[in-house]
Write a protein that holds these residues in place. Structure first.
Motif, PDB file in Angstrom:
ATOM      1  N   SER A  37       0.842  -1.189   0.000  1.00  0.00           N
ATOM      2  CA  SER A  37       0.000   0.000   0.000  1.00  0.00           C
ATOM      3  C   SER A  37       0.882   1.245   0.000  1.00  0.00           C
ATOM      4  O   SER A  37       2.079   1.187   0.296  1.00  0.00           O
ATOM      5  CB  SER A  37      -0.918   0.010   1.220  1.00  0.00           C
ATOM      6  N   THR A  38       0.314   2.390  -0.309  1.00  0.00           N
ATOM      7  CA  THR A  38       1.096   3.629  -0.353  1.00  0.00           C
ATOM      8  C   THR A  38       1.630   3.994   1.020  1.00  0.00           C
ATOM      9  O   THR A  38       2.716   4.562   1.136  1.00  0.00           O
ATOM     10  CB  THR A  38       0.248   4.789  -0.894  1.00  0.00           C
ATOM     11  N   VAL A  39       0.895   3.672   2.084  1.00  0.00           N
ATOM     12  CA  VAL A  39       1.364   3.970   3.442  1.00  0.00           C
ATOM     13  C   VAL A  39       2.618   3.160   3.747  1.00  0.00           C
ATOM     14  O   VAL A  39       3.609   3.692   4.279  1.00  0.00           O
ATOM     15  CB  VAL A  39       0.252   3.659   4.469  1.00  0.00           C
ATOM     16  N   GLN A  40       2.605   1.871   3.417  1.00  0.00           N
ATOM     17  CA  GLN A  40       3.775   1.029   3.653  1.00  0.00           C
ATOM     18  C   GLN A  40       4.961   1.468   2.817  1.00  0.00           C
ATOM     19  O   GLN A  40       6.097   1.497   3.298  1.00  0.00           O
ATOM     20  CB  GLN A  40       3.459  -0.428   3.331  1.00  0.00           C
ATOM     21  N   SER A  41       4.725   1.836   1.552  1.00  0.00           N
ATOM     22  CA  SER A  41       5.833   2.253   0.697  1.00  0.00           C
ATOM     23  C   SER A  41       6.411   3.589   1.156  1.00  0.00           C
ATOM     24  O   SER A  41       7.621   3.808   1.058  1.00  0.00           O
ATOM     25  CB  SER A  41       5.392   2.327  -0.760  1.00  0.00           C
ATOM     26  N   GLY A  48      14.694   4.578   4.371  1.00  0.00           N
ATOM     27  CA  GLY A  48      15.892   4.411   3.560  1.00  0.00           C
ATOM     28  C   GLY A  48      15.980   3.072   2.864  1.00  0.00           C
ATOM     29  O   GLY A  48      16.984   2.771   2.233  1.00  0.00           O
ATOM     30  N   GLN A  49      14.952   2.253   2.966  1.00  0.00           N
ATOM     31  CA  GLN A  49      14.958   0.963   2.295  1.00  0.00           C
ATOM     32  C   GLN A  49      14.419   1.138   0.875  1.00  0.00           C
ATOM     33  O   GLN A  49      13.554   1.961   0.620  1.00  0.00           O
ATOM     34  CB  GLN A  49      14.088  -0.038   3.050  1.00  0.00           C
ATOM     35  N   SER A  50      14.954   0.355  -0.026  1.00  0.00           N
ATOM     36  CA  SER A  50      14.474   0.444  -1.407  1.00  0.00           C
ATOM     37  C   SER A  50      13.279  -0.493  -1.598  1.00  0.00           C
ATOM     38  O   SER A  50      13.164  -1.517  -0.937  1.00  0.00           O
ATOM     39  CB  SER A  50      15.582   0.074  -2.390  1.00  0.00           C
ATOM     40  N   ILE A  51      12.423  -0.116  -2.521  1.00  0.00           N
ATOM     41  CA  ILE A  51      11.234  -0.907  -2.814  1.00  0.00           C
ATOM     42  C   ILE A  51      11.523  -1.787  -4.027  1.00  0.00           C
ATOM     43  O   ILE A  51      12.009  -1.303  -5.047  1.00  0.00           O
ATOM     44  CB  ILE A  51      10.036   0.007  -3.121  1.00  0.00           C
ATOM     45  N   GLU A  52      11.234  -3.070  -3.915  1.00  0.00           N
ATOM     46  CA  GLU A  52      11.410  -3.974  -5.045  1.00  0.00           C
ATOM     47  C   GLU A  52      10.105  -4.020  -5.832  1.00  0.00           C
ATOM     48  O   GLU A  52       9.062  -4.410  -5.316  1.00  0.00           O
ATOM     49  CB  GLU A  52      11.750  -5.381  -4.573  1.00  0.00           C
ATOM     50  N   TYR A  53      10.173  -3.581  -7.086  1.00  0.00           N
ATOM     51  CA  TYR A  53       8.985  -3.582  -7.921  1.00  0.00           C
ATOM     52  C   TYR A  53       8.867  -4.897  -8.674  1.00  0.00           C
ATOM     53  O   TYR A  53       9.865  -5.494  -9.041  1.00  0.00           O
ATOM     54  CB  TYR A  53       9.027  -2.425  -8.922  1.00  0.00           C
ATOM     55  N   LYS A  54       7.643  -5.321  -8.865  1.00  0.00           N
ATOM     56  CA  LYS A  54       7.360  -6.523  -9.631  1.00  0.00           C
ATOM     57  C   LYS A  54       6.421  -6.147 -10.763  1.00  0.00           C
ATOM     58  O   LYS A  54       5.850  -5.067 -10.782  1.00  0.00           O
ATOM     59  CB  LYS A  54       6.703  -7.581  -8.745  1.00  0.00           C
ATOM     60  N   CYS A  55       6.256  -7.041 -11.693  1.00  0.00           N
ATOM     61  CA  CYS A  55       5.345  -6.835 -12.808  1.00  0.00           C
ATOM     62  C   CYS A  55       4.045  -7.573 -12.486  1.00  0.00           C
ATOM     63  O   CYS A  55       4.041  -8.792 -12.321  1.00  0.00           O
ATOM     64  CB  CYS A  55       5.970  -7.372 -14.094  1.00  0.00           C
ATOM     65  N   LEU A  56       2.955  -6.819 -12.383  1.00  0.00           N
ATOM     66  CA  LEU A  56       1.644  -7.393 -12.139  1.00  0.00           C
ATOM     67  C   LEU A  56       0.992  -7.635 -13.495  1.00  0.00           C
ATOM     68  O   LEU A  56       0.863  -6.715 -14.302  1.00  0.00           O
ATOM     69  CB  LEU A  56       0.794  -6.441 -11.306  1.00  0.00           C
ATOM     70  N   ILE A  57       0.593  -8.865 -13.762  1.00  0.00           N
ATOM     71  CA  ILE A  57       0.010  -9.233 -15.043  1.00  0.00           C
ATOM     72  C   ILE A  57      -1.403  -9.726 -14.787  1.00  0.00           C
ATOM     73  O   ILE A  57      -1.616 -10.614 -13.963  1.00  0.00           O
ATOM     74  CB  ILE A  57       0.843 -10.317 -15.750  1.00  0.00           C
ATOM     75  N   ARG A  58      -2.351  -9.124 -15.496  1.00  0.00           N
ATOM     76  CA  ARG A  58      -3.753  -9.502 -15.361  1.00  0.00           C
ATOM     77  C   ARG A  58      -4.281  -9.921 -16.732  1.00  0.00           C
ATOM     78  O   ARG A  58      -3.901  -9.341 -17.739  1.00  0.00           O
ATOM     79  CB  ARG A  58      -4.585  -8.328 -14.861  1.00  0.00           C
ATOM     80  N   ALA A  59      -5.183 -10.892 -16.730  1.00  0.00           N
ATOM     81  CA  ALA A  59      -5.829 -11.325 -17.970  1.00  0.00           C
ATOM     82  C   ALA A  59      -7.304 -11.574 -17.685  1.00  0.00           C
ATOM     83  O   ALA A  59      -7.659 -12.082 -16.615  1.00  0.00           O
ATOM     84  CB  ALA A  59      -5.172 -12.589 -18.505  1.00  0.00           C
ATOM     85  N   THR A  60      -8.137 -11.201 -18.643  1.00  0.00           N
ATOM     86  CA  THR A  60      -9.563 -11.449 -18.517  1.00  0.00           C
ATOM     87  C   THR A  60     -10.171 -11.662 -19.893  1.00  0.00           C
ATOM     88  O   THR A  60      -9.665 -11.145 -20.888  1.00  0.00           O
ATOM     89  CB  THR A  60     -10.287 -10.288 -17.801  1.00  0.00           C
TER      90      THR A  60
END
Length: 120
Positions: A37-41, A48-60
């Motif tokens: 969530s934005t609060v956690q980030s 000072g910790q870096s955020i690890e981004y992932k790729c979210l993939i959705r299909a419908t």
């Protein structure tokens, strides 16, 4: 269906493409996500910790929704498998009609023709 691991996601996406082969559509979206969530980030960035981004993939397909996340380590392998899947199942696309450039230029010249004088 919900959230799946990458390999079951590709299997389910394959079956989704096969169900919609004759008539229907499948939408696939890719999005960068930190899965926090934005609060956690905000707390992580101030600490000072870096955020690890992932790729979210959705299909419908309009009836069923599936999703997965892919990290940086698995991204190359997932993209190769996804590309193979697309090459196999996107054969129903229509070819683009290409106009001959010379013929198009001749038609444009004919359409321009003589100009009418302006009224004063």
């Amino acid at each position: 269906m919900g959230f799946l691991q990458p390999d079951p996601f590709l299997n389910e996406l394959t079956s989704m493409f096969e169900r919609n082969r004759e008539k229907g559509s499948v939408w696939v979206t890719f999005k960068r996500s930190s899965m926090k969530s934005t609060v956690q980030s905000n707390k992580l960035t101030t600490a000072g910790q870096s955020i690890e981004y992932k790729c979210l993939i959705r299909a419908t397909d309009g009836k069923q929704k599936i999703s997965t996340t892919v990290g940086a380590k698995d991204h190359q392998r997932f993209q190769a498998s996804y590309a193979t899947l697309l090459k196999a199942h996107v054969a129903a696309l229509k070819k683009r009609e290409r106009k001959d450039k010379k013929k198009a230029a001749e038609v444009d010249k004919k359409d321009a023709g003589p100009k009418k004088p302006k009224r004063v």
